[in-house]
Design a protein around this motif. Structure first.
Motif, PDB file in Angstrom:
ATOM      1  N   LYS A  91      -7.296  -9.460   8.288  1.00  0.00           N
ATOM      2  CA  LYS A  91      -8.049 -10.619   8.807  1.00  0.00           C
ATOM      3  C   LYS A  91      -9.821 -10.208   8.647  1.00  0.00           C
ATOM      4  CE  LYS A  91      -8.546 -13.777  12.465  1.00  0.00           C
ATOM      5  NZ  LYS A  91      -8.058 -14.040  13.916  1.00  0.00           N
ATOM      6  N   GLN A  92      -9.649  -8.849   9.219  1.00  0.00           N
ATOM      7  CA  GLN A  92     -11.281  -8.492   9.117  1.00  0.00           C
ATOM      8  C   GLN A  92     -11.675  -8.247   7.541  1.00  0.00           C
ATOM      9  OE1 GLN A  92     -11.456  -4.766  10.630  1.00  0.00           O
ATOM     10  NE2 GLN A  92     -13.777  -4.759  10.386  1.00  0.00           N
ATOM     11  N   ARG A  93     -10.731  -7.689   6.607  1.00  0.00           N
ATOM     12  CA  ARG A  93     -11.109  -7.488   5.509  1.00  0.00           C
ATOM     13  C   ARG A  93     -11.217  -8.652   4.545  1.00  0.00           C
ATOM     14  NH1 ARG A  93     -11.552  -2.335   3.677  1.00  0.00           N
ATOM     15  NH2 ARG A  93     -10.943  -0.527   5.305  1.00  0.00           N
ATOM     16  N   ALA A  94     -10.417  -9.616   4.921  1.00  0.00           N
ATOM     17  CA  ALA A  94     -10.216 -11.168   4.150  1.00  0.00           C
ATOM     18  C   ALA A  94     -11.507 -11.725   4.184  1.00  0.00           C
ATOM     19  CB  ALA A  94      -9.347 -11.810   4.770  1.00  0.00           C
ATOM     20  N   THR A  95     -12.397 -11.663   5.148  1.00  0.00           N
ATOM     21  CA  THR A  95     -13.712 -12.382   5.304  1.00  0.00           C
ATOM     22  C   THR A  95     -14.679 -11.774   4.048  1.00  0.00           C
ATOM     23  OG1 THR A  95     -14.667 -10.772   7.041  1.00  0.00           O
ATOM     24  CG2 THR A  95     -13.261 -12.609   7.603  1.00  0.00           C
ATOM     25  N   LYS A  96     -14.576 -10.580   3.867  1.00  0.00           N
ATOM     26  CA  LYS A  96     -15.313 -10.048   2.726  1.00  0.00           C
ATOM     27  C   LYS A  96     -14.669 -10.234   1.431  1.00  0.00           C
ATOM     28  CE  LYS A  96     -16.578  -6.313   5.653  1.00  0.00           C
ATOM     29  NZ  LYS A  96     -16.555  -4.673   5.911  1.00  0.00           N
TER      30      LYS A  96
END
Length: 244
Positions: A173-178
């Motif tokens: 979830k955190q990495r998908a925002t990038k």
């Protein structure tokens, strides 16, 4: 189409293409098999995709890596795995999908390293940046390619998740925002008894909420790749080929 056995980075691979002699591919597609499958399981997809979209033939190089773990000790001499899975998942008995989605499977880090080493070697050999390499896989192969696609220094050309599922939820979830804007093709059978259909919807929602455009293809079938999925996948890869 030519087929060559080779090693790229840490992984043995089957490389299939019809790129003219002396020419370079304009797009590379790396497709990873699922848990318990032989290393060559997805190789026929190259010809099937080219038959569906002939424009792919002279311009795309398909790479099918063998997962690093042999399952010969389990009595399956040709079967391989990217990482270990709980017995209840393998038996289609998993019910605590919240727990599974939040977990980081044993061996995922090593599998990630192996696939990243392949991509580095492939990029160097073809002179293609990661932005001209599409990733994808079936089941566990879809999990490892999703994990890697969210971690590469440069976003890949696209991601195909064929009957995959959600793991490492908080980190993904955190990495998908990038990875906003990374095109995703995702398919899943409504009657999948191995990886629950609802979990595919959760993965889709996690990616779309982060800004990734997901083409989601549900189908009335089990844990497999449906014919209509291959048709859409051929179109998806063609778009990645022509969109620069």
């Amino acid at each position: 189409m030519r087929r060559v056995s080779t090693r790229l980075g840490e992984l043995d691979c089957q490389v299939v293409d019809a790129v003219p002699e002396g020419a370079s591919p304009e797009l590379a597609v790396v497709l990873c098999h699922g848990f318990g499958a032989p290393a060559t399981d997805l190789v026929p997809l190259a010809m099937e995709l080219v038959d569906l979209k002939p424009e792919l033939g002279p311009k795309v190089r398909f790479v099918f890596p063998a997962a690093p773990i042999s399952l010969s000790a389990l009595g399956m001499p040709h079967a391989r795995a990217w990482f270990n899975l709980p017995q209840e998942v393998l038996m289609g008995q998993e019910r605590d999908w919240d727990k599974f989605a939040g977990s980081t499977p044993d061996g995922l880090v090593q599998a990630r390293r192996g696939l990243m080493s392949l991509l580095s070697a492939l990029s160097a050999a073809t002179k293609l940046p990661y932005g001209r390499i599409a990733l994808g896989g079936f089941s566990q192969g879809g999990m490892i390619t999703t994990d890697v696609a969210l971690r590469l220094e440069e976003a890949p050309a696209g991601l195909c998740i064929l009957s995959g599922t959600l793991i490492s939820q908080d980190e993904w979830k955190q990495r998908a925002t990038k990875r906003t804007g990374l095109p995703v093709l995702q398919s899943h059978g409504r009657f999948d008894t191995v990886l629950a259909y609802g979990q595919a919807e959760r993965l889709r929602d996690l990616l779309t909420d982060a800004g990734l455009p997901v083409e989601f293809i549900p189908f009335n079938g089990p844990h497999t790749i449906a014919p209509e999925v291959l048709e859409r996948m051929a179109e998806f890869l063609h778009k990645r080929l022509v969109n620069r």
